[in-house]
Design a protein around this motif. Structure first.
Motif, PDB file in Angstrom:
ATOM      1  N   PHE A 216       0.849  -1.190   0.000  1.00  0.00           N
ATOM      2  CA  PHE A 216       0.000   0.000   0.000  1.00  0.00           C
ATOM      3  C   PHE A 216       0.882   1.236   0.000  1.00  0.00           C
ATOM      4  CE2 PHE A 216      -2.483  -3.430   1.698  1.00  0.00           C
ATOM      5  CZ  PHE A 216      -3.759  -3.226   1.193  1.00  0.00           C
ATOM      6  N   LEU A 217       0.696   2.071  -1.019  1.00  0.00           N
ATOM      7  CA  LEU A 217       1.470   3.301  -1.152  1.00  0.00           C
ATOM      8  C   LEU A 217       0.567   4.500  -0.930  1.00  0.00           C
ATOM      9  CD1 LEU A 217       3.638   2.527  -4.319  1.00  0.00           C
ATOM     10  CD2 LEU A 217       4.231   2.186  -1.907  1.00  0.00           C
ATOM     11  N   ASN A 218       1.099   5.510  -0.240  1.00  0.00           N
ATOM     12  CA  ASN A 218       0.339   6.718   0.074  1.00  0.00           C
ATOM     13  C   ASN A 218       1.014   7.908  -0.588  1.00  0.00           C
ATOM     14  OD1 ASN A 218      -1.647   8.307   1.317  1.00  0.00           O
ATOM     15  ND2 ASN A 218      -0.325   8.739   3.068  1.00  0.00           N
ATOM     16  N   GLY A 219       0.309   8.537  -1.537  1.00  0.00           N
ATOM     17  CA  GLY A 219       0.898   9.685  -2.201  1.00  0.00           C
ATOM     18  C   GLY A 219       0.083  10.114  -3.406  1.00  0.00           C
ATOM     19  N   ASP A 220       0.619  11.035  -4.159  1.00  0.00           N
ATOM     20  CA  ASP A 220      -0.062  11.651  -5.291  1.00  0.00           C
ATOM     21  C   ASP A 220      -0.006  10.737  -6.510  1.00  0.00           C
ATOM     22  OD1 ASP A 220      -1.110  13.259  -7.258  1.00  0.00           O
ATOM     23  OD2 ASP A 220       0.484  14.773  -7.173  1.00  0.00           O
ATOM     24  N   ALA A 221      -1.141  10.120  -6.852  1.00  0.00           N
ATOM     25  CA  ALA A 221      -1.181   9.200  -7.990  1.00  0.00           C
ATOM     26  C   ALA A 221      -0.953   9.912  -9.311  1.00  0.00           C
ATOM     27  CB  ALA A 221      -2.526   8.474  -8.022  1.00  0.00           C
ATOM     28  N   PHE A 222      -1.157  11.225  -9.358  1.00  0.00           N
ATOM     29  CA  PHE A 222      -0.941  11.979 -10.594  1.00  0.00           C
ATOM     30  C   PHE A 222       0.535  12.217 -10.891  1.00  0.00           C
ATOM     31  CE2 PHE A 222      -5.223  13.967  -9.412  1.00  0.00           C
ATOM     32  CZ  PHE A 222      -5.940  13.117 -10.251  1.00  0.00           C
ATOM     33  N   SER A 223       1.390  12.015  -9.911  1.00  0.00           N
ATOM     34  CA  SER A 223       2.803  12.366 -10.069  1.00  0.00           C
ATOM     35  C   SER A 223       3.585  11.257 -10.758  1.00  0.00           C
ATOM     36  CB  SER A 223       3.431  12.655  -8.697  1.00  0.00           C
ATOM     37  OG  SER A 223       3.554  11.450  -7.946  1.00  0.00           O
ATOM     38  N   ASP A 224       4.637  11.642 -11.472  1.00  0.00           N
ATOM     39  CA  ASP A 224       5.526  10.644 -12.071  1.00  0.00           C
ATOM     40  C   ASP A 224       6.345   9.935 -11.003  1.00  0.00           C
ATOM     41  OD1 ASP A 224       4.611  11.115 -14.584  1.00  0.00           O
ATOM     42  OD2 ASP A 224       6.313  12.349 -15.234  1.00  0.00           O
ATOM     43  N   ARG A 225       6.584  10.591  -9.885  1.00  0.00           N
ATOM     44  CA  ARG A 225       7.311   9.939  -8.799  1.00  0.00           C
ATOM     45  C   ARG A 225       6.560   8.704  -8.318  1.00  0.00           C
ATOM     46  NH1 ARG A 225       8.842  12.695  -2.908  1.00  0.00           N
ATOM     47  NH2 ARG A 225       9.857  10.847  -2.038  1.00  0.00           N
TER      48      ARG A 225
ATOM     49  N   PRO B 131     -10.102  16.673  -6.430  1.00  0.00           N
ATOM     50  CA  PRO B 131     -10.522  18.034  -6.791  1.00  0.00           C
ATOM     51  C   PRO B 131      -9.564  18.743  -7.724  1.00  0.00           C
ATOM     52  CG  PRO B 131      -9.618  18.015  -4.575  1.00  0.00           C
ATOM     53  CD  PRO B 131      -9.675  16.581  -5.017  1.00  0.00           C
ATOM     54  N   ARG B 132      -8.302  18.280  -7.754  1.00  0.00           N
ATOM     55  CA  ARG B 132      -7.322  18.976  -8.601  1.00  0.00           C
ATOM     56  C   ARG B 132      -6.216  18.004  -9.022  1.00  0.00           C
ATOM     57  NH1 ARG B 132      -7.323  20.722  -3.635  1.00  0.00           N
ATOM     58  NH2 ARG B 132      -8.691  22.422  -4.266  1.00  0.00           N
ATOM     59  N   ARG B 133      -5.514  18.396 -10.058  1.00  0.00           N
ATOM     60  CA  ARG B 133      -4.417  17.572 -10.584  1.00  0.00           C
ATOM     61  C   ARG B 133      -3.337  18.481 -11.138  1.00  0.00           C
ATOM     62  NH1 ARG B 133      -4.009  15.944 -16.244  1.00  0.00           N
ATOM     63  NH2 ARG B 133      -2.226  14.526 -16.477  1.00  0.00           N
ATOM     64  N   THR B 134      -2.087  18.164 -10.835  1.00  0.00           N
ATOM     65  CA  THR B 134      -0.958  18.882 -11.405  1.00  0.00           C
ATOM     66  C   THR B 134      -0.345  18.047 -12.514  1.00  0.00           C
ATOM     67  OG1 THR B 134      -0.477  20.027  -9.322  1.00  0.00           O
ATOM     68  CG2 THR B 134       1.301  19.901 -10.941  1.00  0.00           C
ATOM     69  N   ASP B 135      -0.255  18.616 -13.693  1.00  0.00           N
ATOM     70  CA  ASP B 135       0.330  17.934 -14.843  1.00  0.00           C
ATOM     71  C   ASP B 135       1.840  17.834 -14.641  1.00  0.00           C
ATOM     72  OD1 ASP B 135       1.587  17.452 -17.415  1.00  0.00           O
ATOM     73  OD2 ASP B 135      -0.334  17.968 -18.340  1.00  0.00           O
TER      74      ASP B 135
ATOM     75  N   GLY C  14       3.637  21.297 -15.055  1.00  0.00           N
ATOM     76  CA  GLY C  14       3.520  21.896 -13.733  1.00  0.00           C
ATOM     77  C   GLY C  14       2.225  22.658 -13.516  1.00  0.00           C
ATOM     78  N   THR C  15       1.351  22.657 -14.506  1.00  0.00           N
ATOM     79  CA  THR C  15       0.062  23.353 -14.399  1.00  0.00           C
ATOM     80  C   THR C  15      -0.873  22.563 -13.490  1.00  0.00           C
ATOM     81  OG1 THR C  15       0.294  24.229 -16.636  1.00  0.00           O
ATOM     82  CG2 THR C  15      -1.918  24.246 -15.680  1.00  0.00           C
TER      83      THR C  15
END
Length: 404
Positions: free
Chosen positions: A111-120, A147-151, A155-156
């Motif tokens: 189980f990983l906790n973090g921003d799924a939108f990120s490449d990291r 509610p939001r996503r950073t490309d 970086g937008t």
């Protein structure tokens, strides 16, 4: 370890704290409610990635995948840890409980906790699949509501909007006061303006799902026959103006178009599939934020009673279709339909009649308010049968770490 008695405090449908024991029992109840399947030998289950695994249909996908398909693999979510002032988020505690169930079932889930939108995060997941799970991924279930996503490229940061398209929408909605007394109100939501549609599509459409597939393909991790499903919703004509015909609907249309594109691509490269799964109505932390959905779901329960199909049973059906235990049945748009029980003419006519008659004075006789109110509280671990809410409970629950 921090122990205290937790009293539910909320602002509308949003609760400030979560109850660890209640969340643990809720996950156990979901596990028991999921139909059994044939035993899969330990270590022999397919490797799966569930993105958005801690809440709503993503949690149901995780639990049903464990029980129906014997999955192992990686689960991704974004939750807040406990602090001196606040409990952890409910999803944090649900994840800890799900990890215990997986461990008891002999399934290797990380189980990983973090921003799924990120490449990291994508790199972290790819490394785990390569190093821990033999370099082959069989399934990916995408269930992200944010509610939001950073490309990562530009970086937008994009922000989603809950708005109708073209003109304002006036609809009934259901609210409860601090004492749990229900009220039916009419609310008006102004139309999308400027780039609201584009921003919502950028957050909730198929861009990040496709980016996950690109990333995993680039690492050579998709197994033969790899199958992916993104979870979606269509819903009733009663909520269409704010949902399917609104900004969220535009995002769902983009998600479905992405599925068709990915399906063609995966068929050529790995003999795989990509589908969207259209699920039925449920009380989730995301759905309660949409005007009209609370009223609609309460009325739907009033019509169907126990025949309302819970998410874990819907996702059990999805896993059966994805794994071949049952035929994969698609509609004309290439979608798996798990919502047919909700959208029959008879059911929708009955709900529409109750919707028309719904006022603060009549709502108690039209909707299953006790069920709905309790379902909202159960999202945060409260009102779960069998829990002593007068007893102190440990709130400092650690995030699950993988076994060796």
């Amino acid at each position: 370890m921090s122990e205290r008695v937790l009293i539910p405090r909320n602002r509308g449908f949003l609760f400030l704290d979560a109850h660890p024991a209640g969340c643990e029992r809720l996950v156990a109840d979901m596990w028991r409610a999921c139909p059994d399947s044939a035993d899969v030998p330990e270590g022999a289950g397919p490797v799966a990635l569930v993105i958005g695994s801690s809440a709503g249909y993503g949690l149901a996908a995780t639990i049903a995948g464990l029980k129906r398909a014997g999955i192992r693999g990686v689960m991704v979510s974004f939750e807040k840890a406990p602090t001196a002032r606040r409990t952890a988020t409910a999803g944090w505690y649900r994840t800890a409980a799900t990890a215990d169930i997986a461990r008891a079932a002999g399934r290797d889930l990380v189980f990983l906790n973090g921003d799924a939108f990120s490449d990291r995060m994508k790199d972290q997941v790819a490394d785990l699949i390569e190093d821990r799970f033999g370099g082959r991924l069989d399934y990916l279930v995408y269930s992200v509501a944010a509610p939001r996503r950073t490309d990562p490229d530009t970086g937008t940061t994009y922000a989603s909007a809950l708005k109708p398209i073209g003109r304002a929408n006036r609809t009934k909605t259901l609210v409860f006061d601090d004492q749990g007394v229900p009220e039916v109100r009419e609310v008006e939501t102004g139309p999308a303006e400027g780039d609201d549609v584009e921003q919502t599509v950028a957050v909730m459409g198929g861009a990040d799902w496709e980016r996950w597939i690109d990333h995993l393909t680039g690492r050579g991790l998709l197994g033969d026959g790899f199958t992916t499903a993104a979870l979606s919703y269509i819903g009733s004509p009663l909520t269409a103006a704010i949902y399917r015909q609104g900004t969220i609907g535009a995002a769902k249309a983009h998600l479905e178009a992405t599925a068709r594109s990915l399906d063609e691509r995966l068929a050529k490269t790995v003999g795989g599939r990509a589908v969207t799964s259209v699920n039925g109505a449920a009380v989730t932390q995301s759905s309660t934020a949409i005007p009209g959905i609370a009223l609609y779901t309460g009325l739907l329960r009033g019509v169907l009673g126990e025949d309302l199909v819970p998410p874990v049973r819907q996702l059990a059906s999805l896993w059966d279709q994805l794994t071949g235990a049952a035929p994969l049945v698609l509609d004309d748009e290439g979608r798996v339909r798990l919502d047919t029980w909700e959208l029959t003419d008879d059911v929708q006519a009955a709900v529409a009649a109750r919707w028309e008659d719904a006022t603060t004075d009549t709502i108690a006789g039209l909707a299953d308010l006790d069920w709905f109110h309790a379902e909202v509280r159960r999202l945060y671990g409260f009102s779960v049968p069998g829990i002593d809410y007068t007893a102190p409970v440990t709130t400092d629950v650690p995030w699950p770490t993988p076994t060796a």
